[in-house]
Design an enzyme around this catalytic site. Structure first.
Site, short mmCIF file in Angstrom:
data_model
loop_
_atom_site.label_atom_id
_atom_site.label_comp_id
_atom_site.label_asym_id
_atom_site.label_seq_id
_atom_site.Cartn_x
_atom_site.Cartn_y
_atom_site.Cartn_z
CG HIS A 33 -23.81 0.49 24.34
ND1 HIS A 33 -25.16 0.80 24.37
CD2 HIS A 33 -23.26 1.34 23.45
CE1 HIS A 33 -25.40 1.81 23.54
NE2 HIS A 33 -24.25 2.14 22.96
CG ASP A 60 -25.37 11.19 23.55
OD1 ASP A 60 -24.65 11.23 22.53
OD2 ASP A 60 -26.43 10.54 23.59
NE ARG A 64 -23.96 -2.96 4.10
CZ ARG A 64 -24.19 -4.00 3.29
NH1 ARG A 64 -23.34 -5.02 3.30
NH2 ARG A 64 -25.21 -4.02 2.49
CD GLU A 96 -26.15 7.73 18.47
OE1 GLU A 96 -26.72 6.92 17.71
OE2 GLU A 96 -25.60 7.39 19.54
CD GLU A 97 -25.47 5.93 22.79
OE1 GLU A 97 -26.38 5.09 22.58
OE2 GLU A 97 -24.28 5.72 22.51
#
Length: 394
Positions: free
Chosen positions: A364, A80, A177, A138-139
Site C-alpha cells: 500500500h 485487484d 502461523r 479482495e481489497e
C-alpha cells in the site's frame, strides 16, 4: 515430480512469470473493474490448455486441471489493484493514472499461473484435481464471498492454499502461523443526535459534540477494560464530522471507525458493548445514539494440519531455515478467511524483500515492488502443496 525437478522447472519458467507479472503491473485495475485482467488470465489458461469458467456478476475466473481421482485441491490468487499513484521509475510502472498493484496481487496471479503451468505438465500423474481460483475485489467488497456463493468450492474441494507476498520477509523464506494469521474487521458508523441552539445558551440545547467526546473516551475503555488482556483488539475512529458554525451548538455528529479483533467471541462481545454505550451514554445526556455496523472480513484462521503441510513443503524445497513462524497474528484483514471457513487449508506469507535492490517498501506504498526471484519460488511451493496434499489424501 520430485522436489528438485519441480524447483528446477519453476526456475526455467522464471522469465515467463516475470513477463506475466510485469504486464499485470503495467495495467492494474481496481476492485470490481478487473475486466482486462480477466481477459489476460483467460488467454494464459487457453495457452496452457486449461479449461476455465467465468461469471456474470464479477470478473472472477476459475481453471480446472483434471487428474486421476475425485479429490480436489484449490489454489487462490487475488486480482485487484489499489487507488494509488505508482511512483516507481521502472519500465513496468503502472500506466493507469492513480491505480497501482501496491499489494502484490500481480505477483499472486503470476505465481498461480506458474503453478498451473507446472501442474498441467504432470496432469496425467496427478492423484486428484486442481482448482485455480482467480478472485476479484479482495481489497474492498470481499470477492471471496461472491465466488463461494457462485459455487467455486462445490467441486469436492478438500483443501485450499493461498499466499501473500511480503517485503518484511527476505526472498527464499516464508512466514506462517499454524493457527491464526489475520484479524476480523467491522466498519462502524455512529450518529449522535442532539438539539441545536445558540452557543451562548447551551442549556437550551443538547450538545452533540460534547456527547460525542464522552462517547469516544468511553468506547476506548472497552478495549482496555472489557477485553481479556491476553486477547487483542483495536478500536479506531478515523473521521468525526459535526457542527456548522462556531457559535451554534451542534445537533448532530457522525463518527466512522474500525474494530479489529482476533477471536470470534471477543468480536461479538465488543460489538454488543459498543451498541450498549452508543445507546446509553447519549441517552443519559439527553441525546440519542444510532449505530450502524457493517460486518467485515472474519478472522483468518489456518487449519493446523494443512499449515504444517506448508511448513514441511517449504523445508523440503528451501531448507530448514526457510520458515519463519510468525510470533503474532496481523491485525490486518484478508478475505481468504471466507474460504477457510468453508474448507480446510492454509495461508502464508511469501518473502519478496531484497535490501540490496532497495525492495523494502511495504504494501500500500507508492514505491512498493517485489524481488521477482520470489515468483518461481511461490509457484513451486504452491504446486508442491497441491502434490503433497493429494498424496496425503490418496
Amino acid at each position: 515430480m520430485s522436489t528438485l525437478t519441480l524447483m528446477n522447472r519453476a526456475a526455467e519458467i522464471r522469465d515467463w512469470m516475470t513477463e506475466v507479472r510485469r504486464d499485470f503491473h503495467k495495467h492494474p485495475e481496481l476492485s470490481t473493474e478487473e475486466r482486462r485482467t480477466r481477459e489476460k488470465i483467460k488467454d494464459y489458461l487457453k495457452d496452457l490448455e486449461i479449461p476455465f469458467k467465468t461469471f456474470e456478476h464479477h470478473y472472477g475466473i476459475v481453471g480446472f486441471i483434471k487428474g486421476k481421482g475425485d479429490n480436489t485441491i484449490a489454489l487462490r490468487a487475488d486480482m485487484d489493484a489499489l487507488p494509488i499513484q505508482d511512483k516507481k521509475e521502472v519500465e513496468y510502472a503502472s500506466q493507469n493514472t492513480g491505480v497501482m498493484h501496491a499489494c502484490g496481487h500481480d505477483a499472486h496471479m503470476s505465481i498461480l499461473l506458474g503453478a498451473a503451468k507446472l501442474l498441467k505438465e504432470v496432469e496425467d500423474r496427478l492423484q486428484g484435481n486442481v482448482l485455480l481460483v482467480f478472485q476479484p475485489a479482495e481489497e474492498t467488497v470481499g470477492g471471496a464471498k461472491q465466488m463461494i456463493k457462485d459455487g467455486v468450492l462445490d467441486k469436492d474441494v478438500k483443501a485450499i492454499f493461498g499466499l501473500h507476498v511480503s517485503t518484511e520477509i527476505p526472498t527464499g523464506k516464508i512466514g506462517i502461523r499454524l493457527h491464526q494469521m489475520n484479524a476480523a474487521s467491522d466498519v462502524l458508523t455512529l450518529r449522535v443526535l442532539g438539539k441545536s441552539t445558540h452557543g451562548a445558551y447551551p442549556h437550551e440545547g443538547i450538545d452533540a459534540i460534547v456527547i460525542a467526546g464522552q462517547l469516544i473516551c468511553a468506547l476506548q475503555t472497552i478495549v482496555s477494560r472489557a477485553t481479556d488482556p491476553r486477547d487483542s483488539a483495536v478500536l479506531t475512529f478515523g473521521t468525526i464530522e459535526g457542527g456548522s458554525q462556531n457559535n451554534i451548538v451542534a445537533d448532530e455528529v457522525t463518527l466512522t471507525g474500525t474494530l479489529r479483533t482476533l477471536s470470534p467471541k471477543t468480536r461479538e462481545m465488543l460489538n454488543d458493548k459498543i451498541a450498549q454505550y452508543v445507546e446509553l451514554i447519549p441517552k443519559a445526556m439527553g441525546g440519542q445514539g444510532v449505530l450502524e455496523r457493517i460486518k467485515g472480513y472474519p478472522a483468518l484462521i489456518n487449519h493446523p494440519a494443512w499449515a504444517q503441510l506448508v511448513v514441511d513443503t517449504s523445508i523440503s524445497f528451501l531448507g530448514e531455515n526457510s520458515v519463519l513462524e510468525l510470533e503474532k497474528p496481523s491485525m490486518g484483514v484478508e478475505d481468504f478467511a471466507y474460504f477457510l471457513e468453508r474448507v480446510p487449508g492454509a495461508f502464508y506469507q511469501l518473502g519478496c524483500r531484497n535490501e540490496e535492490r532497495g525492495i523494502t517498501h511495504p504494501g500500500h506504498n507508492d514505491l512498493f515492488d517485489i524481488d521477482e526471484e520470489c515468483l518461481p519460488i511461490g509457484a513451486a511451493l504452491q504446486a508442491g502443496c497441491v502434490l503433497n496434499s493429494l498424496s496425503r489424501l490418496s
